[in-house]
Design an enzyme around this catalytic site. Structure first.
Site, PDB file in Angstrom:
ATOM      1  N   GLU A  21       1.079  -1.199   0.084  1.00  0.00           N
ATOM      2  CA  GLU A  21       0.060  -0.101  -0.153  1.00  0.00           C
ATOM      3  C   GLU A  21       0.307   1.134  -0.563  1.00  0.00           C
ATOM      4  O   GLU A  21       0.813   2.242   0.750  1.00  0.00           O
ATOM      5  CB  GLU A  21      -0.783   0.470   1.291  1.00  0.00           C
ATOM      6  CG  GLU A  21      -2.070  -1.330   1.274  1.00  0.00           C
ATOM      7  CD  GLU A  21      -3.322  -0.824   2.016  1.00  0.00           C
ATOM      8  OE1 GLU A  21      -3.066   0.170   2.906  1.00  0.00           O
ATOM      9  OE2 GLU A  21      -4.472  -2.201   2.484  1.00  0.00           O
TER      10      GLU A  21
ATOM     11  N   TRP B 209      -2.821   0.817  13.530  1.00  0.00           N
ATOM     12  CA  TRP B 209      -2.217   1.709  13.571  1.00  0.00           C
ATOM     13  C   TRP B 209      -1.974   3.144  14.333  1.00  0.00           C
ATOM     14  O   TRP B 209      -1.646   3.065  14.948  1.00  0.00           O
ATOM     15  CB  TRP B 209      -1.576   2.046  11.662  1.00  0.00           C
ATOM     16  CG  TRP B 209      -0.927   0.877  10.575  1.00  0.00           C
ATOM     17  CD1 TRP B 209      -1.738   0.380  10.323  1.00  0.00           C
ATOM     18  CD2 TRP B 209      -0.054   0.581  11.176  1.00  0.00           C
ATOM     19  NE1 TRP B 209      -1.198  -1.420   9.845  1.00  0.00           N
ATOM     20  CE2 TRP B 209       0.161  -1.014  10.484  1.00  0.00           C
ATOM     21  CE3 TRP B 209       1.643   0.626  11.730  1.00  0.00           C
ATOM     22  CZ2 TRP B 209       1.540  -2.045   9.767  1.00  0.00           C
ATOM     23  CZ3 TRP B 209       2.640  -0.684  11.302  1.00  0.00           C
ATOM     24  CH2 TRP B 209       3.200  -1.284  10.280  1.00  0.00           C
TER      25      TRP B 209
ATOM     26  N   GLU C 267      -6.015  -7.556   1.253  1.00  0.00           N
ATOM     27  CA  GLU C 267      -6.300  -7.867   2.091  1.00  0.00           C
ATOM     28  C   GLU C 267      -7.791  -7.343   1.655  1.00  0.00           C
ATOM     29  O   GLU C 267      -7.966  -6.880   0.730  1.00  0.00           O
ATOM     30  CB  GLU C 267      -5.700  -6.498   2.483  1.00  0.00           C
ATOM     31  CG  GLU C 267      -4.528  -7.064   3.331  1.00  0.00           C
ATOM     32  CD  GLU C 267      -3.751  -5.538   4.220  1.00  0.00           C
ATOM     33  OE1 GLU C 267      -4.865  -3.993   4.947  1.00  0.00           O
ATOM     34  OE2 GLU C 267      -2.815  -5.351   4.271  1.00  0.00           O
TER      35      GLU C 267
HETATM   36  C1  BGP Z   1      -4.621  -1.384   5.589  1.00  0.00           C
HETATM   37  C2  BGP Z   1      -3.567  -2.356   5.633  1.00  0.00           C
HETATM   38  C3  BGP Z   1      -3.137  -2.822   7.571  1.00  0.00           C
HETATM   39  C4  BGP Z   1      -4.061  -2.454   8.073  1.00  0.00           C
HETATM   40  C5  BGP Z   1      -5.680  -2.250   6.993  1.00  0.00           C
HETATM   41  C6  BGP Z   1      -6.748  -1.818   7.870  1.00  0.00           C
HETATM   42  O1  BGP Z   1      -4.239  -0.482   4.816  1.00  0.00           O
HETATM   43  O2  BGP Z   1      -2.199  -3.121   5.265  1.00  0.00           O
HETATM   44  O3  BGP Z   1      -2.217  -2.483   7.719  1.00  0.00           O
HETATM   45  O4  BGP Z   1      -4.135  -2.225   9.435  1.00  0.00           O
HETATM   46  O5  BGP Z   1      -5.805  -1.312   6.660  1.00  0.00           O
HETATM   47  O6  BGP Z   1      -6.605  -0.546   8.229  1.00  0.00           O
HETATM   48  P1  BGP Z   1      -6.966  -0.257   9.822  1.00  0.00           P
HETATM   49  O7  BGP Z   1      -5.919  -0.786  10.488  1.00  0.00           O
HETATM   50  O8  BGP Z   1      -6.959   1.429   9.539  1.00  0.00           O
HETATM   51  O9  BGP Z   1      -8.439  -0.309   9.972  1.00  0.00           O
END
Ligand code: BGP
Length: 468
Positions: free
Chosen positions: A160, A430, A374
């Site tokens: 990403e 995160w 994902e």
């Molecule tokens: C994507 C990332 C992941 C993950 C997911 C869900 O952007 O590759 O690392 O965290 O999204 O996002 P969030 O955790 O902000 O809900």
């Protein structure tokens, strides 16, 4: 409901090193851009996360038991090179050999990313992807991994690219928390693409065995309501979020149409993009050499034209309705009536996955085979006690509808060969911490015990259709 999966389908769960491993201070690991930042912020700690560093055998075992045949993991750059460069750290190298062996011994194919949002702190302090020296260090690290981990046959360079650039420099929810720093946002995209392209070119030149690609999260942008002005706003946002990166990856050029949109957006924000001589040759060379493409899909945005000043608010708590996004001279996010949203204000819209799969196959044939790397639902799952099944019917509906969209695109000729749910087990998010859960397996973060969610049973049932 989806009844069965196609023969040979990759049916996996996804993780990322920093979100699952914990153990951020052990065995010589170096700091990432997150460690001091999260500590200063004081909201939540990346330790122990899901303690995957120690509990990976248990999670791989669960993956196997519940019908998965693949897993996405990432290597933490700072376990291999604590400072991002220099001498490799043997304990870190040994850990990933153990992890890959465990996957392979259990019939779970590892798909491995080299960079998943966790830049080494030393390099981050020096400008991260905005510093072109970072690209050299990344390529050296990639070369080391390709050679060392020859048991891995499926590589992704960077996860990403847009999320990193966008969250760091536009949305401001990742360090260094810049808001609408458009020059950095576009430059980081270009520089990350270069890093990817150089790693791919090197992989092929040196004749490493296996497949290589990268992962983009694609977020279709729809005008709402559908007027000419809003259509243009959608085209501008799409250029920044999707098209610039797709062009660079699979065409090896930013087409004149794409650049017209990007330049309009840059001008509206007094921003600049710097492309150095030779850069485009590197992208061109790599553009036909990707073996496959990892597409992450969560949600689209609905956009209306906007001429005011940029401003945004990020919903990182799960308090519904607290997010907003208005990008000067580009557009503003609006809600489309009838489209449900999550507690974090993410639109639930499976047709967006179908639209994007079709678009990529049509406009970017060099993407070749596609995997959904994902997709999943962030949800406040309710703990029911030790050994009690967790009811996440909402997640089952979400995944089911998206797999259905995938299969529809496939039945119309799109070469999509797999689906990785985000995420295998609950993990650290995160900018949202621990109450935004995505896993098939519930993690009790106090005890590290795993509990089964209904979605895992559903996943298993479909996984079984692969064996027939
Ligand atoms: C994507 C990332 C992941 C993950 C997911 C869900 O952007 O590759 O690392 O965290 O999204 O996002 P969030 O955790 O902000 O809900």
């Amino acid at each position: 409901r989806v009844q069965s999966l196609p023969k040979g389908f990759v049916w996996g769960g996804a993780t990322a090193a920093y979100q699952v491993e914990g153990a951020t201070k052990v065995d010589g690991k170096g700091k990432t851009m997150w460690d001091d930042y999260l500590k200063a912020q004081g909201r939540f700690s990346p330790d122990p996360a899901s303690d995957f560093y120690h509990l990976y055998p248990e999670d791989i075992e669960l993956a196997k038991l519940y019908g998965l045949n693949a897993i996405r993991v990432s290597i933490a750059w700072t376990r291999i090179f604590p400072k991002g460069y220099g001498e490799p750290n043997p304990a870190g190298v040994a850990y990933y050999h153990r992890l890959f062996k465990c996957c392979l011994d259990n019939g779970i194919t590892p798909y491995v990313s080299l960079h998943h949002f966790d830049s080494p702190k030393t390099l981050f302090d020096d400008g991260d992807w905005l510093n072109r020296k970072n690209i050299d260090y990344f390529v050296d690290y990639a070369d080391f991994c390709f050679k060392e981990f020859s048991e891995v046959k499926n590589w992704f360079t960077i996860n990403e690219l847009i999320s990193l650039a966008f969250s760091q420099y536009i949305q401001g929810n990742f360090p260094p928390n810049h808001h609408f720093d458009v020059t950095s946002g576009i430059q980081a995209q270009h520089n990350e693409l270069l890093a990817h392209a150089r790693a791919v070119n090197l992989f092929k030149e040196k004749g490493y065995q296996g497949r290589i690609g990268l992962i983009h999260v694609l977020q279709p942008v729809y005008p709402y309501p559908d007027t000419p002005a809003n259509e243009h706003a959608a085209a501008l946002e799409d250029a920044f979020m999707n098209r610039f990166l797709l062009d660079g990856t699979f065409k090896g050029e930013y087409t004149p149409e794409t650049m017209a949109l990007i330049n309009e957006l840059l001008e509206a924000n007094d921003a600049k993009l710097k492309i150095e001589p030779g850069d485009m040759d590197i992208l061109k060379k790599a553009s036909t050499q990707n073996d496959y493409f990892g597409m992450n899909y969560y949600q689209p945005s609905f956009v209306a034209a906007y001429e005011g000043e940029s401003t945004n608010s990020f919903n990182g708590t799960g308090e519904k309705g607290t997010s907003s996004f208005k990008f000067q001279g580009v557009g503003q996010h609006v809600k489309k009536p009838g489209v449900p949203t999550t507690d974090w204000d993410w639109n639930i819209y499976p047709a967006g996955m179908y639209d994007m799969l079709k678009r990529v196959a049509r406009e970017y044939p060099n993407s070749k085979t596609i995997y959904i790397t994902e997709n999943g639902l962030g949800y406040k799952d309710k703990y029911e006690g030790i050994g009690q099944l967790i009811d996440d019917d909402k997640r089952i509906d979400f995944i089911d509808q998206h797999v259905e969209a995938l299969l529809k695109a496939r039945s119309e000729g799109v070469d999509v060969q797999g689906y990785f749910v985000w995420s295998l087990q609950d993990q650290f998010s995160w900018a949202n911490g621990y109450n935004k859960r995505y896993g098939l397996f519930y993690v009790n973060f106090e005890t590290q015990a795993r509990e089964i969610k209904k979605s895992a049973l559903w996943f298993k049932e479909l996984g079984q259709t692969l064996k027939n």
